[in-house]
Design a protein around this motif. Structure first.
Motif, mmCIF file in Angstrom:
data_model
loop_
_atom_site.group_PDB
_atom_site.id
_atom_site.type_symbol
_atom_site.label_atom_id
_atom_site.label_comp_id
_atom_site.label_asym_id
_atom_site.label_seq_id
_atom_site.Cartn_x
_atom_site.Cartn_y
_atom_site.Cartn_z
ATOM 1 N N CYS A 199 0.866 -1.182 0.000
ATOM 2 C CA CYS A 199 0.000 0.000 0.000
ATOM 3 C C CYS A 199 0.899 1.228 0.000
ATOM 4 O O CYS A 199 1.805 1.328 0.826
ATOM 5 C CB CYS A 199 -0.879 -0.047 1.256
ATOM 6 S SG CYS A 199 -1.547 1.566 1.740
ATOM 7 N N CYS A 202 0.519 3.456 3.611
ATOM 8 C CA CYS A 202 1.202 3.054 4.848
ATOM 9 C C CYS A 202 2.450 2.226 4.563
ATOM 10 O O CYS A 202 3.192 1.914 5.490
ATOM 11 C CB CYS A 202 0.243 2.283 5.757
ATOM 12 S SG CYS A 202 -0.264 0.680 5.085
ATOM 13 N N CYS A 223 -7.102 -0.803 2.202
ATOM 14 C CA CYS A 223 -5.916 -1.447 2.768
ATOM 15 C C CYS A 223 -6.293 -2.087 4.103
ATOM 16 O O CYS A 223 -6.893 -1.424 4.959
ATOM 17 C CB CYS A 223 -4.821 -0.406 2.957
ATOM 18 S SG CYS A 223 -3.411 -1.003 3.900
ATOM 19 N N CYS A 226 -4.303 0.110 6.960
ATOM 20 C CA CYS A 226 -4.581 1.525 7.271
ATOM 21 C C CYS A 226 -5.976 1.997 6.852
ATOM 22 O O CYS A 226 -6.442 3.027 7.325
ATOM 23 C CB CYS A 226 -3.522 2.433 6.623
ATOM 24 S SG CYS A 226 -3.631 2.487 4.822
HETATM 25 ZN ZN LIG Z 1 -2.226 1.012 3.938
#
Ligand SMILES: [Zn+2]
Length: 239
Positions: A199, A202, A223, A226
């Motif tokens: 991702c 994050c 995600c 996050c």
């Molecule tokens: Zn993330």
């Protein structure tokens, strides 16, 4: 790609663009702020010299007044001296006259010193005044040049807002609300690409199942670490 997801990617890019306008305008205006600060600093110096000159002139006029008083007094002493009878009286008037003359000397010296002071401060004032005029002209020129720059940026910003408005009108309210909720904390990284199975919000690796769903692009996937909205960048979007 899912049409809703595609809209979200577009919207997030437009929002990023919009957020960049603030710092751009600030950067332009900072130049003006610096010029104004310089002008103010010179003006303060100018006011300082002006106050010193005024104070010296006031002191000088006080000494001049005192001199006039002393000269009157000396005249009176002269008159009295012509009328005295005793030696004692004469001595006392002589002493008084001497004191008056000493005070005259002191005031004359002071007037001389103050005149020199006024002259040197006046020279500094004149020099600083030229500096001030220059700084003032610079502020005016900067104000003029940045106003057209700011105007151009504002125009660009209005166009991007229009683009956003057109896109938002096509979008579902539910998806918009979902996006705004994430944007509240993620700011400009509410919608992020997945690169190397990570991702890009994050930077955590996502599991195979989520990754496969992102590549498929049929649903809106967030995600698992996050909560940001994920998408797989196409060649076109990367360009
Ligand atoms: Zn993330």
């Amino acid at each position: 790609m899912n049409i809703y997801l595609n809209q979200l990617v577009q919207l997030s890019k437009i929002d990023q663009e919009i957020d960049e306008f603030g710092p751009r305008i600030e950067k332009t205006e900072r130049v003006l702020k610096l010029a104004v600060e310089e002008q103010n600093a010179i003006e303060e110096k100018l006011n300082g010299f002006d106050a010193q000159i005024k104070e010296a002139k006031l002191k000088k006029s006080q000494h001049e007044l005192h001199l006039a008083e002393l000269s009157e007094k000396i005249k009176e002493i002269g008159k009295k001296t012509s009328l005295v009878k005793s030696e004692k009286e004469q001595k006392s008037l002589q002493l008084e006259e001497e004191i008056c003359k000493e005070q005259c000397d002191f005031s004359n010296e002071e007037i001389n010193r103050l005149e020199n002071l006024i002259e040197s401060k006046q020279a500094l004032y004149d020099e600083t005044l030229k500096e001030f005029e220059k700084a003032k002209a610079k502020v005016e020129a900067t104000r003029e040049s940045i106003s057209s720059e700011v105007e151009a940026i504002e125009k660009e910003r209005a166009e991007v807002y229009q683009k956003k408005q057109a896109l938002v009108e096509q979008m579902s309210q539910k998806i918009l609300t979902f996006y705004e909720k994430i944007r509240k904390w993620a700011k400009n990284t509410a919608v992020v690409p997945v690169k190397k199975q990570a991702c890009y919000g994050c930077y955590m690796r996502i599991n195979d199942k989520t990754y496969a769903a992102v590549i498929k692009g049929e649903d809106i996937i967030t995600c698992p670490h996050c909560g940001r909205i994920l998408y797989k960048e196409t060649q076109e979007q990367e360009a």
